[in-house]
Motif scaffolding. Structure first.
Motif, mmCIF file in Angstrom:
data_model
loop_
_atom_site.group_PDB
_atom_site.id
_atom_site.type_symbol
_atom_site.label_atom_id
_atom_site.label_comp_id
_atom_site.label_asym_id
_atom_site.label_seq_id
_atom_site.Cartn_x
_atom_site.Cartn_y
_atom_site.Cartn_z
ATOM 1 N N ILE A 31 48.032 26.176 -13.939
ATOM 2 C CA ILE A 31 48.915 26.246 -12.765
ATOM 3 C C ILE A 31 48.119 26.680 -11.533
ATOM 4 C CG2 ILE A 31 50.814 27.562 -11.758
ATOM 5 C CD1 ILE A 31 52.399 26.458 -13.804
ATOM 6 N N LYS A 32 47.211 27.614 -11.697
ATOM 7 C CA LYS A 32 46.414 28.099 -10.570
ATOM 8 C C LYS A 32 45.479 27.018 -10.020
ATOM 9 C CE LYS A 32 46.404 32.970 -11.829
ATOM 10 N NZ LYS A 32 45.577 34.093 -12.306
ATOM 11 N N ASN A 33 45.238 25.984 -10.808
ATOM 12 C CA ASN A 33 44.385 24.870 -10.386
ATOM 13 C C ASN A 33 45.183 23.627 -10.008
ATOM 14 O OD1 ASN A 33 41.511 25.669 -10.651
ATOM 15 N ND2 ASN A 33 42.191 26.205 -12.702
ATOM 16 N N ASP A 34 46.482 23.753 -9.923
ATOM 17 C CA ASP A 34 47.346 22.604 -9.632
ATOM 18 C C ASP A 34 47.987 22.786 -8.253
ATOM 19 O OD1 ASP A 34 49.324 20.667 -9.454
ATOM 20 O OD2 ASP A 34 50.093 20.991 -11.478
ATOM 21 N N PRO A 35 47.464 22.090 -7.235
ATOM 22 C CA PRO A 35 48.002 22.285 -5.891
ATOM 23 C C PRO A 35 49.488 21.938 -5.781
ATOM 24 C CG PRO A 35 46.444 20.450 -5.922
ATOM 25 C CD PRO A 35 46.378 21.114 -7.255
ATOM 26 N N CYS A 53 50.735 35.964 -1.683
ATOM 27 C CA CYS A 53 49.948 36.321 -2.862
ATOM 28 C C CYS A 53 49.816 35.159 -3.831
ATOM 29 C CB CYS A 53 50.564 37.520 -3.574
ATOM 30 S SG CYS A 53 50.439 39.030 -2.613
ATOM 31 N N ILE A 54 50.771 34.244 -3.798
ATOM 32 C CA ILE A 54 50.658 33.070 -4.657
ATOM 33 C C ILE A 54 49.356 32.354 -4.334
ATOM 34 C CG2 ILE A 54 51.642 30.783 -5.117
ATOM 35 C CD1 ILE A 54 54.422 32.103 -4.698
ATOM 36 N N VAL A 55 49.060 32.212 -3.072
ATOM 37 C CA VAL A 55 47.847 31.525 -2.655
ATOM 38 C C VAL A 55 46.619 32.374 -2.962
ATOM 39 C CG1 VAL A 55 46.643 30.526 -0.682
ATOM 40 C CG2 VAL A 55 49.114 30.242 -0.921
ATOM 41 N N ARG A 56 46.734 33.675 -2.828
ATOM 42 C CA ARG A 56 45.599 34.567 -3.106
ATOM 43 C C ARG A 56 45.029 34.323 -4.499
ATOM 44 N NH1 ARG A 56 47.092 40.576 -3.169
ATOM 45 N NH2 ARG A 56 47.187 40.253 -0.935
ATOM 46 N N TYR A 57 45.886 34.026 -5.463
ATOM 47 C CA TYR A 57 45.443 33.879 -6.842
ATOM 48 C C TYR A 57 45.178 32.428 -7.242
ATOM 49 C CZ TYR A 57 46.942 38.693 -6.963
ATOM 50 O OH TYR A 57 47.095 40.027 -6.688
ATOM 51 N N ALA A 58 45.263 31.513 -6.291
ATOM 52 C CA ALA A 58 44.921 30.117 -6.583
ATOM 53 C C ALA A 58 43.412 30.019 -6.804
ATOM 54 C CB ALA A 58 45.346 29.228 -5.425
ATOM 55 N N SER A 59 42.989 28.960 -7.461
ATOM 56 C CA SER A 59 41.561 28.786 -7.718
ATOM 57 C C SER A 59 40.809 28.556 -6.413
ATOM 58 C CB SER A 59 41.343 27.593 -8.655
ATOM 59 O OG SER A 59 41.623 26.385 -7.970
ATOM 60 N N GLY A 77 52.922 30.721 6.330
ATOM 61 C CA GLY A 77 51.863 30.905 7.317
ATOM 62 C C GLY A 77 50.854 31.969 6.942
ATOM 63 N N ILE A 78 51.324 33.058 6.326
ATOM 64 C CA ILE A 78 50.396 34.153 6.016
ATOM 65 C C ILE A 78 49.366 33.777 4.962
ATOM 66 C CG2 ILE A 78 51.972 35.966 6.752
ATOM 67 C CD1 ILE A 78 52.479 36.539 3.757
ATOM 68 N N SER A 79 49.580 32.660 4.275
ATOM 69 C CA SER A 79 48.579 32.220 3.305
ATOM 70 C C SER A 79 47.269 31.840 3.993
ATOM 71 C CB SER A 79 49.115 31.063 2.461
ATOM 72 O OG SER A 79 49.399 29.941 3.266
ATOM 73 N N LEU A 80 47.298 31.683 5.303
ATOM 74 C CA LEU A 80 46.088 31.385 6.072
ATOM 75 C C LEU A 80 44.965 32.366 5.732
ATOM 76 C CD1 LEU A 80 44.712 29.807 8.436
ATOM 77 C CD2 LEU A 80 45.685 31.538 9.957
ATOM 78 N N ALA A 81 45.293 33.614 5.555
ATOM 79 C CA ALA A 81 44.293 34.664 5.313
ATOM 80 C C ALA A 81 43.483 34.434 4.042
ATOM 81 C CB ALA A 81 44.971 36.027 5.239
ATOM 82 N N PHE A 82 44.001 33.624 3.110
ATOM 83 C CA PHE A 82 43.336 33.437 1.821
ATOM 84 C C PHE A 82 42.562 32.126 1.736
ATOM 85 C CE2 PHE A 82 47.223 35.954 1.078
ATOM 86 C CZ PHE A 82 46.597 37.160 0.817
ATOM 87 N N LEU A 83 42.622 31.319 2.776
ATOM 88 C CA LEU A 83 41.961 30.025 2.763
ATOM 89 C C LEU A 83 40.478 30.159 3.085
ATOM 90 C CD1 LEU A 83 44.732 27.979 4.606
ATOM 91 C CD2 LEU A 83 44.354 28.194 2.137
ATOM 92 N N SER A 84 39.763 29.068 3.007
ATOM 93 C CA SER A 84 38.321 29.086 3.275
ATOM 94 C C SER A 84 38.053 29.438 4.732
ATOM 95 C CB SER A 84 37.721 27.714 2.964
ATOM 96 O OG SER A 84 38.117 26.786 3.963
#
Length: 186
Positions: A31-35, A53-59, A77-84
């Protein structure tokens, strides 16, 4: 702990993250590897606490995927912080993130938070928090003075150089006399 089949069951993970997104840490690797699964979980659990946090734990592979980044920030929007770092400085991705959640600008990359043209747009159009803009912008009277006219308390966030300037401090204390506490002591 749940076995791998249960931790990779989309219905179970959806239920586990329905109130607290941080529970995604216990999801299985598939699941963590499935966009598509991550996007579905984020979409269906929009009201969950700590949704980012869902995005934080993605691969890492998912976090480095440009198409995924463009889609997830429109949901959370806050998932921005966890992206590349590349995506955290991409104007399209950052614009979509702050459109969804203005405070997401705290998670943007340093380059874009100091890009004066982008910051001007972010402040005027999306009303990002003043504290989220980069240090060079907080050292620029073009950005600082209008903010202080509306919120004198923001003097605490401006550069030390501007805290020394009478005109800048005067703008802040005209709005809020308590801002004097944040003026320079030098």
């Amino acid at each position: 702990y749940a076995n791998e089949d249960l931790r990779n069951d989309i219905d179970i993970v959806l239920a586990a993250t329905s109130h607290i997104g941080d529970n995604f840490v216990h999801a299985g690797d598939r699941i963590k590897n499935d966009p598509e699964a991550i996007l579905r979980i984020a979409t269906e659990n929009r009201d969950a606490q700590e949704l980012g946090c869902i995005v934080r734990y993605a691969s890492q592979e998912i976090l480095d995927n440009y198409d995924f980044a463009r889609r997830i920030v429109k949901i959370c929007g806050i998932s921005l912080a966890f992206l590349s770092p590349r995506d955290r400085n991409d104007p399209k991705i950052v614009r979509d993130a702050i459109k969804e959640a203005p405070y997401a600008f705290y998670g943007a990359g340093d380059e874009i938070r100091d890009n004066k043209a982008f910051v001007r747009e972010a402040l005027q159009t999306y009303h990002v928090p003043f504290g989220s803009i980069g240090p060079s912008c907080r050292d620029d009277e073009e950005f600082v003075v209008p903010e202080l006219r509306q919120n004198g308390d923001s003097l605490s966030l401006v550069s030390n150089r501007l805290k020394d300037k009478k005109e800048v401090v005067l703008e802040a204390v005209r709005n809020n006399g308590m801002a004097l506490r944040d003026a320079s002591y030098r």
